[in-house]
Design an enzyme around this catalytic site. Structure first.
Site, PDB file in Angstrom:
ATOM      1  N   LYS A   5       0.949  -1.243   0.104  1.00 64.58           N
ATOM      2  CA  LYS A   5      -0.029   0.093   0.126  1.00 64.58           C
ATOM      3  C   LYS A   5       1.007   1.428  -0.078  1.00 64.58           C
ATOM      4  O   LYS A   5       1.682   1.520   1.081  1.00 64.58           O
ATOM      5  CB  LYS A   5      -0.923   0.160   1.114  1.00 64.58           C
ATOM      6  CG  LYS A   5      -2.021   1.070   1.230  1.00 64.58           C
ATOM      7  CD  LYS A   5      -3.151   0.662   1.779  1.00 64.58           C
ATOM      8  CE  LYS A   5      -3.176   0.288   3.253  1.00 64.58           C
ATOM      9  NZ  LYS A   5      -4.182   0.317   4.225  1.00 64.58           N
ATOM     10  N   ASP A  25      23.444 -26.619  43.412  1.00 69.24           N
ATOM     11  CA  ASP A  25      22.671 -27.691  43.173  1.00 69.24           C
ATOM     12  C   ASP A  25      21.315 -27.305  42.746  1.00 69.24           C
ATOM     13  O   ASP A  25      20.353 -27.902  42.502  1.00 69.24           O
ATOM     14  CB  ASP A  25      22.541 -28.718  44.277  1.00 69.24           C
ATOM     15  CG  ASP A  25      21.861 -27.966  45.466  1.00 69.24           C
ATOM     16  OD1 ASP A  25      21.657 -26.687  45.318  1.00 69.24           O
ATOM     17  OD2 ASP A  25      21.708 -28.573  46.470  1.00 69.24           O
ATOM     18  N   ASP A  43      10.230 -18.716  50.160  1.00 66.75           N
ATOM     19  CA  ASP A  43      10.080 -20.058  50.620  1.00 66.75           C
ATOM     20  C   ASP A  43       8.550 -20.132  50.793  1.00 66.75           C
ATOM     21  O   ASP A  43       7.953 -20.613  51.827  1.00 66.75           O
ATOM     22  CB  ASP A  43      10.710 -20.596  52.022  1.00 66.75           C
ATOM     23  CG  ASP A  43      10.540 -22.367  52.010  1.00 66.75           C
ATOM     24  OD1 ASP A  43      10.119 -22.865  51.299  1.00 66.75           O
ATOM     25  OD2 ASP A  43      10.875 -22.643  53.273  1.00 66.75           O
ATOM     26  N   ASN A  54       6.367 -22.611  49.881  1.00 63.36           N
ATOM     27  CA  ASN A  54       5.638 -23.702  50.580  1.00 63.36           C
ATOM     28  C   ASN A  54       6.458 -24.298  52.038  1.00 63.36           C
ATOM     29  O   ASN A  54       5.864 -25.423  52.442  1.00 63.36           O
ATOM     30  CB  ASN A  54       5.699 -24.926  49.569  1.00 63.36           C
ATOM     31  CG  ASN A  54       7.017 -25.238  49.142  1.00 63.36           C
ATOM     32  OD1 ASN A  54       8.168 -24.538  49.611  1.00 63.36           O
ATOM     33  ND2 ASN A  54       7.201 -26.149  48.379  1.00 63.36           N
ATOM     34  N   ASP A  58       9.243 -25.284  52.819  1.00 64.99           N
ATOM     35  CA  ASP A  58      10.049 -26.731  53.081  1.00 64.99           C
ATOM     36  C   ASP A  58      11.390 -26.602  53.476  1.00 64.99           C
ATOM     37  O   ASP A  58      12.319 -27.536  53.146  1.00 64.99           O
ATOM     38  CB  ASP A  58       9.783 -27.458  51.786  1.00 64.99           C
ATOM     39  CG  ASP A  58      10.416 -26.576  50.598  1.00 64.99           C
ATOM     40  OD1 ASP A  58      10.901 -25.541  50.533  1.00 64.99           O
ATOM     41  OD2 ASP A  58      10.436 -27.395  49.271  1.00 64.99           O
TER      42      ASP A  58
END
Length: 391
Positions: free
Chosen positions: A134, A346, A365, A367, A369
């Site tokens: 165009k 790790d 953290d 949850n 754990d």
């Protein structure tokens, strides 16, 4: 049978929108986009992923030294093509993609930009027969289209308001023109102070009818696509035109309206008309353009409007880019933070490894754990982490 169904029997209906969902709803054969339509679509939630991915890819391809202006410039073209590709998955016909309106008086730059856009479509597996480039119908734009058409790049000449523009386009072998019906009406209403024009007296309708009849009388293959409608009355008066590009709102109104739709434009009738052929060169074009107050004003206004729309899109993309870069910066910082605390590498931060405050550890953290994973830290900081796992 509603008016839209009847119109489709005599005219190719084109959707004047970048909204993919609207295109799916009305199933037009062709579609057209421009920066205004893309800007509107880009702000809709369902299209955010297209915008963001286009910006990210442009940034990646240009490299770390690229400025935001360079990234946005590349992204504008790619976004136009990205929406075009999405649309082509839905429609059976062609999509129109606009060249930067700021190039409207530069033939060479227009040709170069058009080639770049087509190369992007071809790289995505889309042939030239499914794309219309165009271009504003300036003398320079028409010359660019003439060059492109000889290369097999089909063009849609837009912002067409005067008969002289239409004649020049036909002689240049342009594939399609888009005369702006509603904008012509707007000019006459403002100029005369007249509030209403019945369909047959509508100056935009009269203009397109004259162009259509001229093309059919002298056998020009250039297609006429009426555009920029203000009401369905204009559309009804142009039933039979090669193509009409219509907004979703007016498509809906046509779909909701019943009654007989009579064909108003017919090549067989045009062939019988007594019409004088016009010889067109640059001097004649410029003389006729200067004498046509409406066409002169509306072409300049249209180019300025298209330019403003493009600049608005660029501003929007700059804001998107800043957000994306901000997210990337935050993500990088979060990744660095994770690696600082993940002492044994790790992929898990224990409370023993955490050197910050207990309150922050407890917040991350989620949850409870006693371990913070990359997902925990990402969620806590509002980012997504993709960390390489330790071997």
């Amino acid at each position: 049978m509603n008016l839209l169904e009847q119109l489709r029997q005599m005219t190719v209906v084109v959707a004047d929108t970048g909204d993919i969902l609207a295109i799916q709803k009305f199933t037009p054969r062709d579609a057209t986009t421009n920066p205004s339509l893309i800007t509107a679509a880009a702000q809709m939630k369902e299209y955010q992923s297209i915008v963001d991915e286009t910006l990210r890819q442009a940034k990646a391809d240009l490299g770390s030294g690229a400025t935001s202006r360079e990234i946005v410039s590349l992204a504008v073209d790619r976004l136009a093509v990205a929406f075009g590709l999405k649309i082509l998955q839905i429609i059976p016909g062609r999509v129109s993609t606009e060249v930067d309106a700021r190039l409207s008086y530069d033939t060479a730059a227009t040709v170069q930009k058009a080639r770049e856009l087509i190369s992007q479509y071809e790289a995505a597996g889309v042939g030239r027969d499914r794309v219309l480039i165009k271009i504003a119908a300036t003398w320079e734009g028409i010359r660019a289209a003439e060059i492109l058409e000889k290369e097999g790049i089909h063009c849609n000449l837009t912002l067409l308001f005067g008969f002289h523009q239409a004649v020049a386009c036909a002689e240049a072998g342009v594939t399609l023109i888009s005369p702006f019906v509603g904008r012509i009406l707007d000019w006459y209403k403002k100029k005369t102070g007249r509030a209403e024009y019945p369909g047959p007296e509508d100056p935009g309708v009269i203009s397109v009818t004259k162009i259509y009849n001229y093309y059919k009388k002298f056998g020009y293959p250039t297609e006429v696509m009426g555009a920029s409608f203000r009401n369905i009355g204009e559309i009804i008066e142009l039933a039979g035109c090669d193509l009409l590009t219509i907004s979703p709102a007016l498509l809906q109104e046509l779909q909701n309206t019943t009654g007989e739709l009579k064909r108003k434009l017919d090549p067989a009738i045009a062939a019988t008309l007594d019409i004088e052929k016009v010889a067109m060169d640059e001097a004649t074009f410029r003389k006729m353009h200067a004498a046509d107050e409406m066409a002169s004003e509306k072409l300049e206004e249209g180019i300025k409007g298209f330019t403003k729309a493009l600049e608005t899109l660029e501003d929007l993309l700059r804001r998107h880019l800043a957000r994306i870069e901000g997210e990337a910066t935050l993500t990088h910082a979060a990744e660095e933070l994770f690696h600082v605390y993940d002492l044994d590498g790790d992929g898990i931060i224990t409370r023993e490894e955490w050197l910050g405050t207990d309150a922050v550890f407890d917040a991350l953290d989620a949850n409870h754990d006693g371990k913070v994973t990359p997902e925990d830290m990402g969620a806590g900081l509002g980012v997504v982490l993709h960390l390489a796992q330790a071997k």
